[in-house]
Write a protein that holds these residues in place. Structure first.
Motif, short mmCIF file in Angstrom:
data_model
loop_
_atom_site.label_atom_id
_atom_site.label_comp_id
_atom_site.label_asym_id
_atom_site.label_seq_id
_atom_site.Cartn_x
_atom_site.Cartn_y
_atom_site.Cartn_z
N LEU A 174 43.21 45.04 31.64
CA LEU A 174 44.52 44.47 31.92
C LEU A 174 44.69 44.19 33.41
O LEU A 174 45.26 43.17 33.81
CB LEU A 174 45.62 45.43 31.45
N GLU A 175 44.19 45.10 34.23
CA GLU A 175 44.31 44.93 35.68
C GLU A 175 43.54 43.71 36.16
O GLU A 175 44.04 42.93 36.98
CB GLU A 175 43.82 46.19 36.39
N ARG A 176 42.32 43.53 35.67
CA ARG A 176 41.52 42.37 36.08
C ARG A 176 42.22 41.07 35.74
O ARG A 176 42.25 40.13 36.55
CB ARG A 176 40.14 42.43 35.42
N ALA A 177 42.79 41.00 34.52
CA ALA A 177 43.49 39.77 34.11
C ALA A 177 44.71 39.51 35.00
O ALA A 177 44.94 38.38 35.43
CB ALA A 177 43.92 39.88 32.65
N ALA A 178 45.46 40.58 35.30
CA ALA A 178 46.65 40.42 36.15
C ALA A 178 46.26 40.00 37.56
O ALA A 178 46.91 39.12 38.16
CB ALA A 178 47.43 41.73 36.18
N LEU A 179 45.21 40.58 38.10
CA LEU A 179 44.79 40.26 39.46
C LEU A 179 44.28 38.83 39.57
O LEU A 179 44.51 38.15 40.58
CB LEU A 179 43.72 41.25 39.94
N ARG A 180 43.58 38.36 38.54
CA ARG A 180 43.11 36.97 38.57
C ARG A 180 44.28 35.99 38.57
O ARG A 180 44.27 34.98 39.28
CB ARG A 180 42.18 36.70 37.37
N ARG A 181 45.31 36.30 37.79
CA ARG A 181 46.49 35.43 37.78
C ARG A 181 47.18 35.44 39.14
O ARG A 181 47.61 34.40 39.64
CB ARG A 181 47.47 35.89 36.69
N LEU A 182 47.32 36.61 39.72
CA LEU A 182 47.95 36.72 41.03
C LEU A 182 47.15 35.98 42.09
O LEU A 182 47.73 35.32 42.98
CB LEU A 182 48.10 38.19 41.42
N ALA A 183 45.82 36.06 42.02
CA ALA A 183 44.98 35.37 43.00
C ALA A 183 45.15 33.86 42.91
O ALA A 183 45.19 33.16 43.94
CB ALA A 183 43.52 35.75 42.79
N ARG A 184 45.27 33.35 41.69
CA ARG A 184 45.46 31.90 41.52
C ARG A 184 46.79 31.43 42.09
O ARG A 184 46.91 30.28 42.53
CB ARG A 184 45.38 31.53 40.03
N ARG A 185 47.79 32.30 42.08
CA ARG A 185 49.13 31.92 42.53
C ARG A 185 49.44 32.31 43.98
O ARG A 185 50.52 32.04 44.47
CB ARG A 185 50.18 32.55 41.60
N MET A 186 48.48 32.93 44.64
CA MET A 186 48.72 33.40 46.00
C MET A 186 48.78 32.21 46.97
O MET A 186 47.92 31.34 46.94
CB MET A 186 47.60 34.35 46.42
N PRO A 187 49.81 32.15 47.83
CA PRO A 187 49.91 31.06 48.81
C PRO A 187 48.67 31.02 49.71
O PRO A 187 48.08 32.06 50.02
CB PRO A 187 51.16 31.41 49.62
#
Length: 228
Positions: A24-37
């Motif tokens: 779950l953490e890996r999936a959440a971190l990948r989404r956050l990385a894609r959306r990071m300014p």
């Protein structure tokens, strides 16, 4: 030194993360990385993680007088997870990895951050100084074991026995919520500080992990370099 720094043959240790929440953490971190300014980089996130742990220690120390400060401790623990967990993911997502720099900075920040947190907890009075010191010592011994294994075996274990940094943060947040309502608990009719109980359990669990890991790593290295 220049020859060492320009050496492109460096091999990063293989990371192993097998904790309960890892998928779950890996999936959440990948989404956050894609959306990071774009203006946010890994160094910003690493610094956020360090500052968050320093403030968590400050708020822990202040919580002895005002238990509501524990809510701010929990916010800081979340911010530490955000910065500490996302910095490496963002670097990999943007193909901006610096294996030696990243490994060193990430784990020296963890060392200072843990010290800030434990010192603040000891100053709060919610954990006795002896228990806090023992928790810090065993934690650092377990961390040293992981770093030595990363060098000697080329495998860096982020988690032990399905427990990793994220699970520890979550347990700490839950413990803080209980702490707001009561700083003590009874065991067999005796009254103890709640976090002293948790600290002793942590010492036993981490100590057991350390002993088993030490035996396993020593046996593996002995077999790899068995003398004729």
């Amino acid at each position: 030194m220049e020859q060492l720094m320009n050496n492109r043959s460096f091999q990063d240790a293989r990371r192993e993360q097998t904790s309960v929440l890892a998928p779950l953490e890996r999936a959440a971190l990948r989404r956050l990385a894609r959306r990071m300014p774009q203006w946010v980089n890994s160094d910003h996130l690493s610094l956020l993680g360090l500052v968050a742990m320093f403030l968590a220690g400050v708020f822990y120390a202040a919580s002895g007088q005002n238990p509501m400060m524990l809510h701010l401790v929990n916010v800081c623990i979340f911010l530490n997870w955000f910065g500490d967990s996302l910095d490496g993911t963002l670097a990999r997502y943007r193909d901006r990895q610096r294996p030696r720099y990243g490994f060193y900075v990430d784990h020296i920040i963890d060392t200072f951050g843990t010290m800030f947190l434990i010192f603040g907890l000891a100053l709060s009075g919610y954990m006795t100084e002896r228990v806090a010191a023992a928790v810090l010592i065993v934690f650092l011994m377990l961390a040293i074991n992981s770093y030595l294994a990363a060098y000697a075996l080329g495998i860096f274990k982020i988690s032990q026995w399905k427990l990793g940094p994220t699970e520890i943060r979550l347990l700490l947040i839950i413990g803080n919520l209980f702490l707001i309502h009561s700083a003590h608990a009874r065991i067999f009719g005796h009254r103890f500080l709640l976090f002293d109980i948790g600290g002793v359990v942590s010492i036993v669990v981490m100590g057991t992990m350390l002993v088993f890991s030490t035996i396993k790593n020593t046996h593996t290295l002995y077999e790899l370099e068995r003398l004729p």
